[in-house]
Design a protein around this motif. Sequence first.
Motif, short mmCIF file in Angstrom:
data_model
loop_
_atom_site.label_atom_id
_atom_site.label_comp_id
_atom_site.label_asym_id
_atom_site.label_seq_id
_atom_site.Cartn_x
_atom_site.Cartn_y
_atom_site.Cartn_z
N UNK A 77 87.12 18.55 50.81
CA UNK A 77 86.00 17.33 51.00
C UNK A 77 85.85 16.35 51.67
N UNK A 78 85.97 16.72 53.23
CA UNK A 78 85.30 16.18 53.65
C UNK A 78 84.65 16.63 55.55
N UNK A 79 84.42 18.19 54.38
CA UNK A 79 83.98 19.14 55.55
C UNK A 79 82.37 19.25 54.61
N UNK A 80 83.11 18.88 53.26
CA UNK A 80 81.46 19.82 52.65
C UNK A 80 81.14 18.80 51.22
N UNK A 81 79.74 18.63 50.54
CA UNK A 81 79.33 17.60 49.69
C UNK A 81 80.21 17.79 48.31
N UNK A 82 80.31 17.96 47.85
CA UNK A 82 81.51 19.17 46.54
C UNK A 82 81.60 19.69 46.93
N UNK A 83 82.92 19.77 45.70
CA UNK A 83 84.11 20.84 46.66
C UNK A 83 85.18 20.75 44.52
N UNK A 84 84.77 22.08 44.06
CA UNK A 84 85.60 22.10 42.81
C UNK A 84 86.39 23.34 42.55
N UNK A 85 87.20 23.69 41.75
CA UNK A 85 87.55 24.82 41.14
C UNK A 85 87.66 24.64 40.07
N UNK A 86 87.27 25.91 39.08
CA UNK A 86 87.28 26.50 38.10
C UNK A 86 88.54 27.96 37.75
N UNK A 87 88.76 27.71 36.26
CA UNK A 87 89.89 29.09 35.88
C UNK A 87 89.70 29.23 34.89
N UNK A 88 89.70 30.70 34.06
CA UNK A 88 89.41 30.99 32.61
C UNK A 88 90.59 32.70 32.62
N UNK A 89 91.39 32.52 31.70
CA UNK A 89 92.14 34.23 31.82
C UNK A 89 90.95 35.17 32.07
N UNK A 90 91.73 36.32 32.67
CA UNK A 90 90.95 37.10 32.92
C UNK A 90 90.49 38.20 31.90
N UNK A 91 89.64 39.10 31.95
CA UNK A 91 89.41 39.87 30.29
C UNK A 91 90.13 41.27 30.55
N UNK A 92 91.53 41.16 31.69
CA UNK A 92 91.85 41.77 31.76
C UNK A 92 93.68 41.52 30.55
#
Length: 143
Positions: A110-125
């Motif tokens: 957050x300090x180094x960038x203007x925005x940060x985000x993380x997303x996660x979804x089940x793998x197709x495997x």
Amino acid sequence: MANAKTIEPDQDQSHPVVELRIRATPDQLPVLRALASAIAIHENFDLDAIADIKLAMDEICTHLIVRSTEGAVLVCRLQFLAGTLRVAVSTTTNEPDDFSPRSFGWRVLETLTDSVDITQEPSGGATGYVTTMEFSKTNGMYS
């Protein structure tokens, strides 16, 4: 296979996306930092912003690499659009990510960038998750 689908080029190709697919191993970090740095230099970011971008790239890539499945690929997509460098890095991870917005690493991002985000979804495997971390950094010349 990881898929960074949030950064897409314009149909007219005036805002291309740079994409690099690389082994999800720590020895690849210098390549990823160099790529981010080269694009930031090309887009006339100042030296402090370039250092911030390199550190942010290192932080998210390290976070993903240590959680990646064996033999995973790191997909890094970068795009400069409207004065902002957007970066998305994805890989397949073993378990749900617990990267808390209250953690030290998140605060650093957050300090180094203007925005940060993380997303996660089940793998197709059969197992695992596709985890994508994104950040953006605006070039002060365009503000």
